[in-house]
Design an enzyme around this catalytic site. Structure first.
Site, mmCIF file in Angstrom:
data_model
loop_
_atom_site.group_PDB
_atom_site.id
_atom_site.type_symbol
_atom_site.label_atom_id
_atom_site.label_comp_id
_atom_site.label_asym_id
_atom_site.label_seq_id
_atom_site.Cartn_x
_atom_site.Cartn_y
_atom_site.Cartn_z
ATOM 1 N N SER A 267 -10.972 -1.909 2.673
ATOM 2 C CA SER A 267 -10.331 -2.012 3.992
ATOM 3 C C SER A 267 -10.036 -0.612 4.513
ATOM 4 C CB SER A 267 -9.015 -2.781 3.886
ATOM 5 O OG SER A 267 -9.269 -4.074 3.433
ATOM 6 N N GLU B 60 -5.879 3.106 5.743
ATOM 7 C CA GLU B 60 -5.522 2.818 4.349
ATOM 8 C C GLU B 60 -6.226 3.849 3.463
ATOM 9 O OE1 GLU B 60 -5.601 -1.251 2.984
ATOM 10 O OE2 GLU B 60 -6.271 -0.633 0.999
ATOM 11 N N ARG C 32 0.820 -1.231 0.000
ATOM 12 C CA ARG C 32 0.000 0.000 0.000
ATOM 13 C C ARG C 32 0.848 1.273 0.000
ATOM 14 N NH1 ARG C 32 -2.116 -3.729 -1.237
ATOM 15 N NH2 ARG C 32 -3.883 -4.801 -0.300
HETATM 16 C C1 FAD Z 1 -15.358 -2.848 -1.972
HETATM 17 C C2 FAD Z 1 -13.902 -2.505 -2.077
HETATM 18 C C3 FAD Z 1 -12.943 -3.507 -2.125
HETATM 19 C C4 FAD Z 1 -11.577 -3.187 -2.224
HETATM 20 N N1 FAD Z 1 -10.678 -4.208 -2.287
HETATM 21 C C5 FAD Z 1 -9.364 -3.923 -2.413
HETATM 22 C C6 FAD Z 1 -8.398 -4.971 -2.518
HETATM 23 O O1 FAD Z 1 -8.730 -6.154 -2.512
HETATM 24 N N2 FAD Z 1 -7.096 -4.622 -2.643
HETATM 25 C C7 FAD Z 1 -6.691 -3.325 -2.672
HETATM 26 O O2 FAD Z 1 -5.488 -3.069 -2.809
HETATM 27 N N3 FAD Z 1 -7.577 -2.310 -2.576
HETATM 28 C C8 FAD Z 1 -8.899 -2.570 -2.449
HETATM 29 N N4 FAD Z 1 -9.796 -1.546 -2.362
HETATM 30 C C9 FAD Z 1 -9.326 -0.153 -2.302
HETATM 31 C C10 FAD Z 1 -9.202 0.556 -3.662
HETATM 32 O O3 FAD Z 1 -10.077 -0.007 -4.618
HETATM 33 C C11 FAD Z 1 -7.773 0.490 -4.201
HETATM 34 O O4 FAD Z 1 -6.852 1.089 -3.313
HETATM 35 C C12 FAD Z 1 -7.657 1.167 -5.567
HETATM 36 O O5 FAD Z 1 -6.383 0.910 -6.071
HETATM 37 C C13 FAD Z 1 -7.886 2.679 -5.522
HETATM 38 O O6 FAD Z 1 -7.981 3.151 -6.848
HETATM 39 P P1 FAD Z 1 -8.867 4.423 -7.230
HETATM 40 O O7 FAD Z 1 -8.741 4.647 -8.669
HETATM 41 O O8 FAD Z 1 -10.250 4.282 -6.725
HETATM 42 O O9 FAD Z 1 -8.099 5.551 -6.421
HETATM 43 P P2 FAD Z 1 -8.705 6.850 -5.739
HETATM 44 O O10 FAD Z 1 -9.494 6.455 -4.528
HETATM 45 O O11 FAD Z 1 -9.385 7.696 -6.739
HETATM 46 O O12 FAD Z 1 -7.359 7.552 -5.267
HETATM 47 C C14 FAD Z 1 -6.528 6.932 -4.305
HETATM 48 C C15 FAD Z 1 -5.172 7.625 -4.286
HETATM 49 O O13 FAD Z 1 -4.518 7.399 -5.537
HETATM 50 C C16 FAD Z 1 -4.180 8.637 -6.162
HETATM 51 N N5 FAD Z 1 -4.339 8.471 -7.608
HETATM 52 C C17 FAD Z 1 -5.394 7.949 -8.273
HETATM 53 N N6 FAD Z 1 -5.154 7.953 -9.600
HETATM 54 C C18 FAD Z 1 -3.933 8.521 -9.784
HETATM 55 C C19 FAD Z 1 -3.120 8.822 -10.923
HETATM 56 N N7 FAD Z 1 -3.515 8.524 -12.170
HETATM 57 N N8 FAD Z 1 -1.907 9.406 -10.722
HETATM 58 C C20 FAD Z 1 -1.482 9.697 -9.482
HETATM 59 N N9 FAD Z 1 -2.196 9.442 -8.351
HETATM 60 C C21 FAD Z 1 -3.406 8.852 -8.509
HETATM 61 C C22 FAD Z 1 -5.158 9.657 -5.582
HETATM 62 O O14 FAD Z 1 -4.649 10.973 -5.660
HETATM 63 C C23 FAD Z 1 -5.290 9.157 -4.155
HETATM 64 O O15 FAD Z 1 -4.229 9.604 -3.364
HETATM 65 C C24 FAD Z 1 -11.168 -1.827 -2.260
HETATM 66 C C25 FAD Z 1 -12.135 -0.816 -2.239
HETATM 67 C C26 FAD Z 1 -13.487 -1.131 -2.150
HETATM 68 C C27 FAD Z 1 -14.507 -0.035 -2.156
#
Ligand code: FAD
Length: 304
Positions: A228, A298, A177
């Protein structure tokens, strides 16, 4: 003229096709379904538009926040008085010599499907993670023994000097992470490349379905959340500690520790960001008092 109005004018001039939204409710852009308005949001459809938006903002002294699918994000009830660049319009993939290249806004689910479509194995674990590739690279997203670092070869991003740079994955410091990009929130991930092995499409599909079934049986996917809430503390599991402290099902306002999986805080209806924050603090304080373990969020915070 205020800074944001100046930015809107500049963006209309430099990138006339770029979609802009003012005072956009962030509850529409987070999986928690929580968050007040963002002063200005750009939704680029191409990397060129995204780069133009970031460069124009920086020239006016504005640091953009990069948003993927908002699946790891808690936005304050007051919203965010700044500029957001949402990447989900950057969603192209291509395959060159078994290397899969994808833009950062593609959902991880679609990326895994694209790999399956090419008969490439290695991304099955990512199919159920509801984020984009950019958010996934930032957090080194992982599940069921897989992590993006295992299959990535390089990441291409726009740095703070406005240059597009490609780094091999070994230089991106991807650990649990965490990555170089969590240390540099001012860098915009544009693309990433993967090396995947040739697989059997029917077996790839079976694995994705199995993992989806595991997820459905263990996680509260029927309620909004950000997955999480806390990172896994070394030597422990956050959910087990939270349950052991009798917190499963405990709620503040509309926020609740999921009755299905104590590692998730869910929005059971009408939760505010303040409810979630206060519940997270209650969890952290109780777990520390009862077990001596510090839980680190997280979930990322915006606008607090
Ligand atoms: C139901 C559920 C289940 C999940 N299961 C998992 C799992 O099994 N494993 C896991 O690792 N995570 C899990 N997650 C958490 C999440 O989906 C991940 O961390 C995912 O990678 C976040 O991506 P996002 O595009 O939604 O990021 P966002 O929430 O939009 O952003 C998160 C961070 O990333 C940065 N960011 C996003 N895009 C960019 C970019 N292009 N360039 C630079 N920075 C950027 C943002 O500025 C922010 O700081 C889960 C979430 C939910 C709701």
């Amino acid at each position: 003229m205020d800074q944001m109005t100046a930015l809107i004018e500049e963006l209309n001039r430099r990138a006339p096709q770029l979609e802009l939204r003012e005072y956009e409710p962030m509850s529409r852009h987070t999986t928690f379904r929580i968050g007040g308005p963002a002063r200005l949001m750009a939704l680029p459809a191409t990397q060129k538009e995204a780069v133009a938006a970031v460069r124009a903002a920086r020239e006016l002294g504005i640091s953009p926040f990069f948003l993927g699918n908002g699946s790891d994000l808690l936005v304050s009830d007051q919203g965010f008085d700044g500029f957001i660049v949402k990447t989900t319009g950057l969603d192209q993939t291509r395959v060159v010599n078994r290397r899969l290249r994808a833009e950062s806004g593609i959902p991880l689910a679609r990326l895994a499907m694209a790999a399956w479509g090419q008969g490439l194995t290695g991304l099955e674990f990512a199919h159920g993670i509801p984020g984009t590739l950019g958010g996934g690279v930032t957090m080194n997203a992982g599940a069921y023994g897989g992590e993006l670092v295992q299959v990535l070869t390089s990441v291409t991003f726009l740095n703070d000097a406005g240059e597009v740079v490609t780094l091999p994955v070994e230089e991106c410091a991807l650990t649990y992470r965490h990555s170089l990009f969590t240390d540099h929130p001012e860098w915009l991930i544009l693309e990433a490349e993967f090396e995947l092995a040739q697989g059997v499409p029917s077996l790839i599909k079976i694995k994705m379905d199995e993992l989806a079934q595991k997820r459905r049986s263990k996680q509260p996917l029927d309620l909004p959340s950000a997955g999480s809430t806390f990172k896994r503390p070394e030597g422990y599991f956050a959910a087990a500690l939270i349950e052991q402290c009798g917190l499963k099902g405990v709620g503040i306002g509309g926020a609740q520790v999921s009755e299905k999986h104590a590692g998730f805080v869910v929005n059971r209806g009408g939760a505010t960001a303040d409810d979630v924050r206060r519940l997270m603090e209650l969890i952290q304080n109780t777990v520390y008092r009862e077990t001596g373990v510090t839980l680190e969020p997280e979930v990322k915070f915006l606008g607090f």
